[in-house]
Scaffold this motif. Structure first.
Motif, PDB file in Angstrom:
ATOM      1  N   PHE A  32     -15.949   1.490 -14.544  1.00  0.00           N
ATOM      2  CA  PHE A  32     -17.290   0.912 -14.595  1.00  0.00           C
ATOM      3  C   PHE A  32     -18.232   1.719 -15.476  1.00  0.00           C
ATOM      4  O   PHE A  32     -18.961   1.170 -16.304  1.00  0.00           O
ATOM      5  CB  PHE A  32     -17.858   0.815 -13.177  1.00  0.00           C
ATOM      6  CG  PHE A  32     -19.266   0.306 -13.113  1.00  0.00           C
ATOM      7  CD1 PHE A  32     -19.547  -1.041 -13.292  1.00  0.00           C
ATOM      8  CD2 PHE A  32     -20.324   1.182 -12.872  1.00  0.00           C
ATOM      9  CE1 PHE A  32     -20.850  -1.517 -13.236  1.00  0.00           C
ATOM     10  CE2 PHE A  32     -21.622   0.718 -12.812  1.00  0.00           C
ATOM     11  CZ  PHE A  32     -21.887  -0.634 -12.992  1.00  0.00           C
ATOM     12  N   ASP A  33     -18.238   3.034 -15.318  1.00  0.00           N
ATOM     13  CA  ASP A  33     -19.200   3.873 -16.029  1.00  0.00           C
ATOM     14  C   ASP A  33     -18.894   4.001 -17.516  1.00  0.00           C
ATOM     15  O   ASP A  33     -19.756   4.442 -18.283  1.00  0.00           O
ATOM     16  CB  ASP A  33     -19.253   5.266 -15.392  1.00  0.00           C
ATOM     17  CG  ASP A  33     -19.802   5.232 -13.975  1.00  0.00           C
ATOM     18  OD1 ASP A  33     -20.681   4.387 -13.713  1.00  0.00           O
ATOM     19  OD2 ASP A  33     -19.342   6.019 -13.133  1.00  0.00           O
ATOM     20  N   SER A  57     -28.174  -7.092 -14.552  1.00  0.00           N
ATOM     21  CA  SER A  57     -27.755  -5.707 -14.731  1.00  0.00           C
ATOM     22  C   SER A  57     -26.238  -5.628 -14.770  1.00  0.00           C
ATOM     23  O   SER A  57     -25.530  -6.581 -14.411  1.00  0.00           O
ATOM     24  CB  SER A  57     -28.270  -4.837 -13.577  1.00  0.00           C
ATOM     25  OG  SER A  57     -27.650  -5.226 -12.364  1.00  0.00           O
ATOM     26  N   LYS A  58     -25.745  -4.462 -15.173  1.00  0.00           N
ATOM     27  CA  LYS A  58     -24.307  -4.228 -15.179  1.00  0.00           C
ATOM     28  C   LYS A  58     -23.758  -4.245 -13.754  1.00  0.00           C
ATOM     29  O   LYS A  58     -22.649  -4.727 -13.502  1.00  0.00           O
ATOM     30  CB  LYS A  58     -24.007  -2.890 -15.864  1.00  0.00           C
ATOM     31  CG  LYS A  58     -22.573  -2.744 -16.327  1.00  0.00           C
ATOM     32  CD  LYS A  58     -22.374  -1.520 -17.207  1.00  0.00           C
ATOM     33  CE  LYS A  58     -22.381  -0.261 -16.372  1.00  0.00           C
ATOM     34  NZ  LYS A  58     -21.792   0.898 -17.104  1.00  0.00           N
ATOM     35  N   GLU A  59     -24.525  -3.707 -12.809  1.00  0.00           N
ATOM     36  CA  GLU A  59     -24.097  -3.719 -11.411  1.00  0.00           C
ATOM     37  C   GLU A  59     -23.939  -5.147 -10.890  1.00  0.00           C
ATOM     38  O   GLU A  59     -22.989  -5.439 -10.154  1.00  0.00           O
ATOM     39  CB  GLU A  59     -25.108  -2.955 -10.539  1.00  0.00           C
ATOM     40  CG  GLU A  59     -25.070  -1.456 -10.690  1.00  0.00           C
ATOM     41  CD  GLU A  59     -25.731  -0.969 -11.983  1.00  0.00           C
ATOM     42  OE1 GLU A  59     -25.534   0.200 -12.355  1.00  0.00           O
ATOM     43  OE2 GLU A  59     -26.455  -1.769 -12.629  1.00  0.00           O
ATOM     44  N   GLU A  60     -24.862  -6.012 -11.263  1.00  0.00           N
ATOM     45  CA  GLU A  60     -24.759  -7.407 -10.830  1.00  0.00           C
ATOM     46  C   GLU A  60     -23.510  -8.054 -11.392  1.00  0.00           C
ATOM     47  O   GLU A  60     -22.848  -8.853 -10.711  1.00  0.00           O
ATOM     48  CB  GLU A  60     -25.998  -8.183 -11.271  1.00  0.00           C
ATOM     49  CG  GLU A  60     -26.037  -9.612 -10.741  1.00  0.00           C
ATOM     50  CD  GLU A  60     -27.314 -10.342 -11.103  1.00  0.00           C
ATOM     51  OE1 GLU A  60     -27.228 -11.523 -11.485  1.00  0.00           O
ATOM     52  OE2 GLU A  60     -28.392  -9.719 -11.006  1.00  0.00           O
ATOM     53  N   LEU A  63     -20.533  -6.879  -9.329  1.00  0.00           N
ATOM     54  CA  LEU A  63     -20.511  -7.348  -7.948  1.00  0.00           C
ATOM     55  C   LEU A  63     -20.644  -8.865  -7.829  1.00  0.00           C
ATOM     56  O   LEU A  63     -20.887  -9.382  -6.739  1.00  0.00           O
ATOM     57  CB  LEU A  63     -21.629  -6.657  -7.162  1.00  0.00           C
ATOM     58  CG  LEU A  63     -21.513  -5.139  -7.089  1.00  0.00           C
ATOM     59  CD1 LEU A  63     -22.702  -4.554  -6.346  1.00  0.00           C
ATOM     60  CD2 LEU A  63     -20.212  -4.722  -6.432  1.00  0.00           C
ATOM     61  N   ILE A 120     -15.095  -0.224  -7.064  1.00  0.00           N
ATOM     62  CA  ILE A 120     -16.351  -0.215  -6.313  1.00  0.00           C
ATOM     63  C   ILE A 120     -16.491   1.072  -5.502  1.00  0.00           C
ATOM     64  O   ILE A 120     -17.524   1.741  -5.534  1.00  0.00           O
ATOM     65  CB  ILE A 120     -16.438  -1.446  -5.398  1.00  0.00           C
ATOM     66  CG1 ILE A 120     -16.585  -2.716  -6.237  1.00  0.00           C
ATOM     67  CG2 ILE A 120     -17.606  -1.320  -4.418  1.00  0.00           C
ATOM     68  CD1 ILE A 120     -16.526  -3.992  -5.450  1.00  0.00           C
ATOM     69  N   SER A 123     -17.409   4.323  -7.514  1.00  0.00           N
ATOM     70  CA  SER A 123     -18.653   4.391  -8.283  1.00  0.00           C
ATOM     71  C   SER A 123     -19.853   4.516  -7.348  1.00  0.00           C
ATOM     72  O   SER A 123     -20.141   3.584  -6.584  1.00  0.00           O
ATOM     73  CB  SER A 123     -18.814   3.139  -9.161  1.00  0.00           C
ATOM     74  OG  SER A 123     -20.114   3.083  -9.702  1.00  0.00           O
ATOM     75  N   GLY A 125     -22.982   4.277  -8.026  1.00  0.00           N
ATOM     76  CA  GLY A 125     -23.946   3.226  -8.331  1.00  0.00           C
ATOM     77  C   GLY A 125     -23.566   1.897  -7.704  1.00  0.00           C
ATOM     78  O   GLY A 125     -24.423   1.176  -7.176  1.00  0.00           O
ATOM     79  N   LEU A 126     -22.280   1.565  -7.739  1.00  0.00           N
ATOM     80  CA  LEU A 126     -21.830   0.301  -7.152  1.00  0.00           C
ATOM     81  C   LEU A 126     -21.878   0.355  -5.627  1.00  0.00           C
ATOM     82  O   LEU A 126     -22.228  -0.629  -4.980  1.00  0.00           O
ATOM     83  CB  LEU A 126     -20.414  -0.033  -7.629  1.00  0.00           C
ATOM     84  CG  LEU A 126     -20.295  -0.451  -9.095  1.00  0.00           C
ATOM     85  CD1 LEU A 126     -18.846  -0.735  -9.449  1.00  0.00           C
ATOM     86  CD2 LEU A 126     -21.160  -1.675  -9.387  1.00  0.00           C
ATOM     87  N   ALA A 129     -25.341  -0.351  -4.679  1.00  0.00           N
ATOM     88  CA  ALA A 129     -25.668  -1.765  -4.848  1.00  0.00           C
ATOM     89  C   ALA A 129     -25.056  -2.602  -3.724  1.00  0.00           C
ATOM     90  O   ALA A 129     -25.681  -3.550  -3.235  1.00  0.00           O
ATOM     91  CB  ALA A 129     -25.169  -2.255  -6.209  1.00  0.00           C
TER      92      ALA A 129
END
Length: 226
Positions: A32-33, A57-60, A63, A120, A123, A125-126, A129
Motif C-alpha cells: 500500500f505505502d 483518498s488512497k485509503e478509500e 478499503l 490491511i 498498514s 494508516g489502513l 481507516a
C-alpha cells in the motif's frame, strides 16, 4: 433521456470498478505505502482529477471492498423477519457468511483475499481507516437496536430515571460488543488460515466459536433483545 442516463451511470460504474481493480492490483503487488495515486491513475488510464471524482483518498481506494459492507449489521437488524430477534438475525447472518466463505467472516482462503487482509493489517494508516468504518457501523447498529427502546422501557428492564436514555445506552453497548465479536471471530479465522489451516477444514470450529460468542451475547442481553 432515461436510457442516456442509464448509459452514463453504467459508464461511471465501469470507470469506478476499473480504478478500484487497478488500485487493488498495485497494492497487492507492491504494498500500500509503495503505490502513489499517480501510479493508480496511470494503471487505470484516467487522470488524477478523474480518479478523485470517484475516490477521495488512497485509503478509500484500498478499503472500497470493505465499504461495500458498510452498516450491514444495522441492515440485518432492520430487515430481519418478524419471528427473529436482533441477535438471532445477526447470528444467522454470520453463520450464513461462514457457510458462503464470505471474506468478511475471515473464512476465505483465496490467495488474493488473504493478501488483501494482510495488506490491511500491515498498514497503520489502513488500520486507522478501518477503525473509522467500525465506529460508523457501531453507531448505525446502535440506532437499529435503539428502535426497540420503547419496548425495553415499557418492559421495565432498566429501572427508574431517564429510561429512554438508559435504553439507548444499552443499545450502544450491545452494538459495540456485537461488532467486537464479529471482528474477533473474523481475525481468529484469518489467523488460522495464515497458519496453514484450509477454510474447509476450519469451518466446523468456526461455527462452534460463532455459536459460543453469540450465546454469550444472548446471555448478556437477555430480556433486552430476545
Amino acid at each position: 433521456m432515461t436510457e442516456a442516463m442509464g448509459l452514463r451511470e453504467r459508464k461511471r460504474e465501469r470507470t469506478r470498478q476499473a480504478i478500484s481493480s487497478a488500485a487493488i492490483s498495485l497494492f497487492l503487488a507492491r504494498g500500500f505505502d509503495q503505490v502513489s495515486v499517480a501510479d493508480i491513475a496511470a494503471a487505470a488510464e484516467v487522470s488524477k482529477p478523474t480518479l478523485f471524482k470517484y475516490f477521495a483518498s488512497k485509503e478509500e481506494l484500498a478499503l472500497h471492498r470493505i465499504a461495500d459492507h458498510r452498516e450491514e449489521a444495522a441492515e440485518v437488524v432492520r430487515r430481519r423477519p418478524a419471528d427473529l430477534t436482533p441477535l438471532a438475525a445477526l447470528r444467522r447472518r454470520f453463520l450464513d457468511g461462514l457457510r458462503a466463505r464470505d471474506p468478511v467472516t475471515g473464512l476465505n482462503d483465496h490467495p488474493e483475499v488473504l493478501a488483501y487482509h494482510r495488506m490491511i493489517f500491515s498498514s497503520p494508516g489502513l488500520r486507522a481507516a478501518v477503525l473509522l468504518y467500525t465506529e460508523r457501523d457501531e453507531r448505525a447498529l446502535a440506532d437499529a437496536l435503539g428502535a426497540d427502546r420503547d419496548a425495553i422501557v415499557h418492559a421495565d428492564l432498566i429501572g427508574d430515571g431517564d429510561a429512554a436514555g438508559a435504553a439507548m445506552m444499552t443499545a450502544r453497548l450491545a452494538a459495540s460488543q456485537v461488532v467486537a465479536v464479529q471482528r474477533v471471530l473474523a481475525r481468529e479465522n484469518w489467523r488460522r488460515l495464515v497458519d496453514g489451516r484450509p477454510a474447509d477444514e476450519q469451518y466446523g470450529d468456526a461455527v462452534v466459536a460463532a455459536d459460543h460468542a453469540y450465546d454469550l451475547l444472548g446471555r448478556a442481553y437477555a430480556g433486552y433483545y430476545d
